[in-house]
Design an enzyme around this catalytic site. Structure first.
Site, mmCIF file in Angstrom:
data_model
loop_
_atom_site.group_PDB
_atom_site.id
_atom_site.type_symbol
_atom_site.label_atom_id
_atom_site.label_comp_id
_atom_site.label_asym_id
_atom_site.label_seq_id
_atom_site.Cartn_x
_atom_site.Cartn_y
_atom_site.Cartn_z
ATOM 1 N N GLU A 95 10.002 11.003 -9.425
ATOM 2 C CA GLU A 95 8.903 10.281 -8.765
ATOM 3 C C GLU A 95 7.587 11.019 -8.915
ATOM 4 O O GLU A 95 7.574 12.235 -9.121
ATOM 5 C CB GLU A 95 9.211 10.207 -7.259
ATOM 6 C CG GLU A 95 9.538 8.852 -6.715
ATOM 7 C CD GLU A 95 8.373 7.889 -6.585
ATOM 8 O OE1 GLU A 95 7.435 7.914 -7.405
ATOM 9 O OE2 GLU A 95 8.426 7.082 -5.642
ATOM 10 N N ASP A 96 6.498 10.303 -8.742
ATOM 11 C CA ASP A 96 5.183 10.944 -8.773
ATOM 12 C C ASP A 96 4.907 11.698 -7.476
ATOM 13 O O ASP A 96 4.528 12.855 -7.480
ATOM 14 C CB ASP A 96 4.075 9.912 -9.037
ATOM 15 C CG ASP A 96 4.176 8.668 -8.159
ATOM 16 O OD1 ASP A 96 5.009 8.619 -7.230
ATOM 17 O OD2 ASP A 96 3.407 7.718 -8.392
ATOM 18 N N ASP A 99 5.598 10.519 -0.028
ATOM 19 C CA ASP A 99 4.664 10.308 1.065
ATOM 20 C C ASP A 99 5.492 10.190 2.347
ATOM 21 O O ASP A 99 5.910 11.205 2.905
ATOM 22 C CB ASP A 99 3.864 9.040 0.718
ATOM 23 C CG ASP A 99 2.707 8.767 1.643
ATOM 24 O OD1 ASP A 99 2.019 9.703 2.043
ATOM 25 O OD2 ASP A 99 2.476 7.576 1.958
ATOM 26 N N PHE A 148 -5.624 10.329 -0.009
ATOM 27 C CA PHE A 148 -5.209 9.408 -1.058
ATOM 28 C C PHE A 148 -5.641 9.949 -2.416
ATOM 29 O O PHE A 148 -6.813 10.236 -2.639
ATOM 30 C CB PHE A 148 -5.786 8.020 -0.821
ATOM 31 C CG PHE A 148 -5.129 6.986 -1.690
ATOM 32 C CD1 PHE A 148 -3.903 6.450 -1.340
ATOM 33 C CD2 PHE A 148 -5.701 6.595 -2.889
ATOM 34 C CE1 PHE A 148 -3.263 5.537 -2.158
ATOM 35 C CE2 PHE A 148 -5.068 5.670 -3.717
ATOM 36 C CZ PHE A 148 -3.849 5.145 -3.344
ATOM 37 N N ARG A 161 -4.502 5.932 -13.398
ATOM 38 C CA ARG A 161 -3.249 6.649 -13.685
ATOM 39 C C ARG A 161 -3.437 7.643 -14.821
ATOM 40 O O ARG A 161 -2.705 8.622 -14.920
ATOM 41 C CB ARG A 161 -2.149 5.658 -14.104
ATOM 42 C CG ARG A 161 -1.707 4.702 -13.005
ATOM 43 C CD ARG A 161 -0.454 3.957 -13.469
ATOM 44 N NE ARG A 161 -0.170 2.777 -12.668
ATOM 45 C CZ ARG A 161 0.475 2.792 -11.510
ATOM 46 N NH1 ARG A 161 0.908 3.921 -11.003
ATOM 47 N NH2 ARG A 161 0.687 1.666 -10.846
HETATM 48 P P1 IMP Z 1 6.791 6.690 0.214
HETATM 49 O O1 IMP Z 1 7.228 8.117 0.026
HETATM 50 O O2 IMP Z 1 7.908 5.709 0.271
HETATM 51 O O3 IMP Z 1 5.841 6.550 1.372
HETATM 52 O O4 IMP Z 1 5.946 6.204 -1.007
HETATM 53 C C1 IMP Z 1 5.641 6.974 -2.052
HETATM 54 C C2 IMP Z 1 4.943 6.138 -3.104
HETATM 55 O O5 IMP Z 1 3.716 5.566 -2.579
HETATM 56 C C3 IMP Z 1 4.530 7.037 -4.225
HETATM 57 O O6 IMP Z 1 5.521 7.096 -5.197
HETATM 58 C C4 IMP Z 1 3.267 6.405 -4.720
HETATM 59 O O7 IMP Z 1 3.574 5.444 -5.688
HETATM 60 C C5 IMP Z 1 2.670 5.739 -3.495
HETATM 61 N N1 IMP Z 1 1.639 6.628 -2.923
HETATM 62 C C6 IMP Z 1 1.744 7.379 -1.802
HETATM 63 N N2 IMP Z 1 0.632 8.110 -1.600
HETATM 64 C C7 IMP Z 1 -0.198 7.811 -2.624
HETATM 65 C C8 IMP Z 1 -1.502 8.272 -3.007
HETATM 66 O O8 IMP Z 1 -2.157 9.118 -2.358
HETATM 67 N N3 IMP Z 1 -2.013 7.736 -4.141
HETATM 68 C C9 IMP Z 1 -1.356 6.822 -4.893
HETATM 69 N N4 IMP Z 1 -0.137 6.374 -4.588
HETATM 70 C C10 IMP Z 1 0.448 6.868 -3.474
HETATM 71 MG MG MG Z 2 5.637 5.711 -6.911
#
Ligand code: IMP
Ligand code: MG
Length: 173
Positions: A95-96, A99, A148, A161
């Site tokens: 994953e990138d 969050d 963000f 991206r």
């Molecule tokens: P979570 O961990 O399920 O809340 O979501 C994670 C995903 O939300 C990441 O893989 C990103 O694709 C997106 N995301 C969360 N924070 C950011 C951010 O600061 N910039 C861009 N995408 C984000």
């Molecule tokens: Mg993602």
């Protein structure tokens, strides 16, 4: 649009190399499949695999969270599933950014039902302050504050991206 660099491409490269070496050490002799989480994970995955010197396979899954676009709801919709047989294989989800953790928690539980030998998680960026669920990130890259960010695969409304550094939109305040 103005951007402030938060994590430089040099730092990303250094950390990616370290993670690749750890993965190589841990999975030596094992049947490893890296599953990139689209779209954001594509750059990290591409950098990571070129630094791992062992046989491995690559697949992709594309997911989207229901609800509004800036808050993860925990309900994950599979837009494109993997297309290889991962039975008995060691899966590493790539994953990138983590969050809230809801997306990867859901995906980990999903992959745990698919008969893999193991399921582990890798993410180049982590916002620990934002976590809503308990999640073990086996290969965690760089911790960042609750801001963000875009670049290195991460988007804002589909754009940015391709920025080589991880940046905060605006002047960073
Ligand atoms: P979570 O961990 O399920 O809340 O979501 C994670 C995903 O939300 C990441 O893989 C990103 O694709 C997106 N995301 C969360 N924070 C950011 C951010 O600061 N910039 C861009 N995408 C984000
Ligand atoms: Mg993602």
């Amino acid at each position: 649009m103005k951007f402030k660099v938060l994590v430089t491409k040099e730092e990303l490269d250094k950390r990616t190399t370290e993670l690749a070496k750890a993965i190589e050490r841990d999975y030596k002799g094992k049947d490893l499949v890296l599953v990139g989480v689209l779209k954001g994970g594509f750059i990290f995955l591409a950098d990571l695999v070129r630094k791992i010197s062992m046989d491995l396979s690559i697949d992709f899954i594309s997911v989207s969270s229901y609800g509004n676009s800036t808050e993860s709801s925990g309900v994950v919709r599979i837009l494109k599933d993997i297309d290889s047989d991962i039975t008995g294989k060691h899966v590493l989800l790539v994953e990138d950014l983590i969050d809230t953790g809801l997306t990867l928690k859901y995906l980990k539980e999903l992959f745990n039902t698919k008969g893999c030998a193991s399921v582990k998680l890798a993410a180049i960026l982590d916002k620990p302050e934002r976590r809503k669920v308990d999640l073990k990130v086996d290969y965690s890259g760089i911790e960042i504050p609750d801001k963000f960010v875009v670049g290195y695969g991460l988007d804002w409304a589909g754009k940015y991206r391709n920025l080589p550094d991880v940046c905060v939109v605006g002047d960073g305040t």
